[in-house]
Write an enzyme that holds these catalytic residues in place. Structure first.
Site, mmCIF file in Angstrom:
data_model
loop_
_atom_site.group_PDB
_atom_site.id
_atom_site.type_symbol
_atom_site.label_atom_id
_atom_site.label_comp_id
_atom_site.label_asym_id
_atom_site.label_seq_id
_atom_site.Cartn_x
_atom_site.Cartn_y
_atom_site.Cartn_z
ATOM 1 N N LYS A 170 54.941 9.176 -44.642
ATOM 2 C CA LYS A 170 56.388 9.414 -44.694
ATOM 3 C C LYS A 170 56.673 10.692 -43.905
ATOM 4 O O LYS A 170 56.735 11.795 -44.454
ATOM 5 C CB LYS A 170 56.837 9.519 -46.159
ATOM 6 C CG LYS A 170 58.314 9.281 -46.358
ATOM 7 C CD LYS A 170 58.628 9.057 -47.819
ATOM 8 C CE LYS A 170 60.110 9.194 -48.120
ATOM 9 N NZ LYS A 170 61.002 8.270 -47.456
HETATM 10 N N1 PPE Z 1 60.904 2.326 -46.328
HETATM 11 C C1 PPE Z 1 61.398 3.460 -45.792
HETATM 12 C C2 PPE Z 1 61.423 3.593 -44.323
HETATM 13 C C3 PPE Z 1 61.842 4.481 -46.625
HETATM 14 O O1 PPE Z 1 62.306 5.606 -46.101
HETATM 15 C C4 PPE Z 1 61.815 4.297 -48.027
HETATM 16 C C5 PPE Z 1 62.326 5.373 -48.940
HETATM 17 C C6 PPE Z 1 61.292 3.099 -48.549
HETATM 18 C C7 PPE Z 1 60.845 2.131 -47.664
HETATM 19 C C8 PPE Z 1 61.164 2.868 -50.019
HETATM 20 O O2 PPE Z 1 60.127 3.658 -50.546
HETATM 21 P P1 PPE Z 1 60.158 4.170 -52.044
HETATM 22 O O3 PPE Z 1 61.268 5.157 -52.141
HETATM 23 O O4 PPE Z 1 58.834 4.784 -52.257
HETATM 24 O O5 PPE Z 1 60.398 2.991 -52.903
HETATM 25 N N2 PPE Z 1 63.429 6.115 -48.430
HETATM 26 C C9 PPE Z 1 63.724 7.410 -48.975
HETATM 27 C C10 PPE Z 1 64.677 8.174 -48.082
HETATM 28 C C11 PPE Z 1 66.104 7.852 -48.168
HETATM 29 C C12 PPE Z 1 66.917 8.836 -47.354
HETATM 30 O O6 PPE Z 1 68.025 8.463 -46.926
HETATM 31 O O7 PPE Z 1 66.468 9.974 -47.155
HETATM 32 C C13 PPE Z 1 64.174 7.307 -50.418
HETATM 33 O O8 PPE Z 1 64.631 6.256 -50.860
HETATM 34 O O9 PPE Z 1 64.036 8.309 -51.109
#
Ligand code: PPE
Length: 310
Positions: free
Chosen positions: A161
């Site tokens: 990330k």
């Molecule tokens: N894909 C991406 C690209 C992504 O950034 C997130 C989280 C997810 C999948 C889902 O992952 P998880 O949160 O572990 O279930 N995106 C984060 C950032 C949002 C933002 O605008 O900043 C979040 O949801 O915290």
């Protein structure tokens, strides 16, 4: 909502609690120039047993994992980061909030090689409501397949990330919004469905649930893992290493996003094509309401998903 309108006053930064306005970095920090930062997004829920961080251990593990390809040393132990976060939430009196840990190469010299730039780290927390709007949770969102593709996993570590990788998310999301959609769906380099700019994607067809494979440039979402577990516990068959073509989006019975910020958000239209009935699907609703019930009640069978603040 702007940070200026929020009642938050402290950030943990490089080992200390500092005033919100003093959490500053130098404009010549490596991370700003080259996107060499890694971060997390975590939610704390106000459960019936008190405020609890949802799946903190998994988020923390992913933070350390994200640092690995960049040879970034997070100079604090998981215990120290946990203590700092819990103390931050107590100091701020936050019960339901979003937590943003971030580590990045800081200030020493410039040049692509981070050289002697120190790793800096901060943890902030603030109230954050629904990601795509209150209405989205019930009615679902309209999404557009972005013209931008995800980075291939041979180009960047897509399972990390990384701050810099979010330029792709920003381009895809803004393209969608410019065209009147709430959010984008991004395809991988081969043209298969990957994920949203900040969400994973699930498809329901003939009563079974599918989500793209980890090899398809997606983030190994912790909400994704939670949804897979919840769906299986509810008795559904879940294909969690699926390959989904663009056309299958249109013929799906139901589609939904998962993510820390987005939680479980139904998708009702893709590129102006109505999905299923054109509103939240029944299986989506069942998984979504179970998800919200779990984060409210922190039930025994999911006890290891919660880190209580008090
Ligand atoms: N894909 C991406 C690209 C992504 O950034 C997130 C989280 C997810 C999948 C889902 O992952 P998880 O949160 O572990 O279930 N995106 C984060 C950032 C949002 C933002 O605008 O900043 C979040 O949801 O915290």
């Amino acid at each position: 909502m702007s940070f200026d309108e929020m009642d938050v006053s402290t950030i943990w930064m490089d080992g200390e609690f500092v005033d919100w306005d003093d959490a500053q970095i130098h404009v010549l920090s490596h991370g700003l120039h080259y996107g060499t930062g890694i971060f997390e997004g975590v939610r704390c829920y106000d459960t019936v047993d008190g405020p609890a961080i949802f799946r903190w251990d998994e988020h923390l593990q992913r933070l350390y994992d994200s640092a690995k390809p960049y040879e970034m040393e997070i100079g604090y132990t998981p215990e120290e980061l946990t203590d700092a976060t819990l103390e931050l939430l107590r100091r701020e009196g936050l019960s339901s909030c979003y937590i943003r840990p971030i580590a990045f190469y800081g200030y020493d010299s410039l040049g692509v090689s981070p050289g002697n730039c120190p790793t800096q780290i901060a943890i902030a927390a603030w109230p954050w409501g629904t990601y795509l709007g209150e209405e989205a949770i019930e009615r679902g969102v309209k999404v557009k397949v972005a013209s931008w593709r995800k980075h291939a996993s041979s180009q960047v570590p897509t399972n990390a990330k990384t701050t810099g990788l979010y330029v792709n998310s920003m381009l895809a999301g803004e393209e969608a919004r410019r065209h009147g959609y709430a959010e984008a769906i991004v395809l991988d380099k081969e043209g298969y469905v990957a994920e949203g700019p900040g969400e994973n994607l699930f498809l329901v067809r003939d009563g079974e649930i599918s989500t793209p494979a980890l090899s398809q440039s997606i983030l190994d979402g912790i909400t994704r893992q939670s949804v897979v577990r919840i769906a299986r516990d509810l008795g559904y068959t879940v294909h969690d290493q699926a390959t989904i073509s663009r056309g299958e989006l249109h013929t799906a019975d139901e589609l939904f996003f998962s993510g820390t910020a987005a939680e479980v958000t139904p998708i009702r239209q893709v590129d102006n094509v109505e999905i299923g009935s054109g509103s939240r699907g029944t299986i989506t609703e069942e998984i979504q309401s179970r998800f919200f019930e779990i984060v409210e009640e922190a039930p025994d069978e999911y006890a290891d998903w919660f880190t209580f603040v008090e």
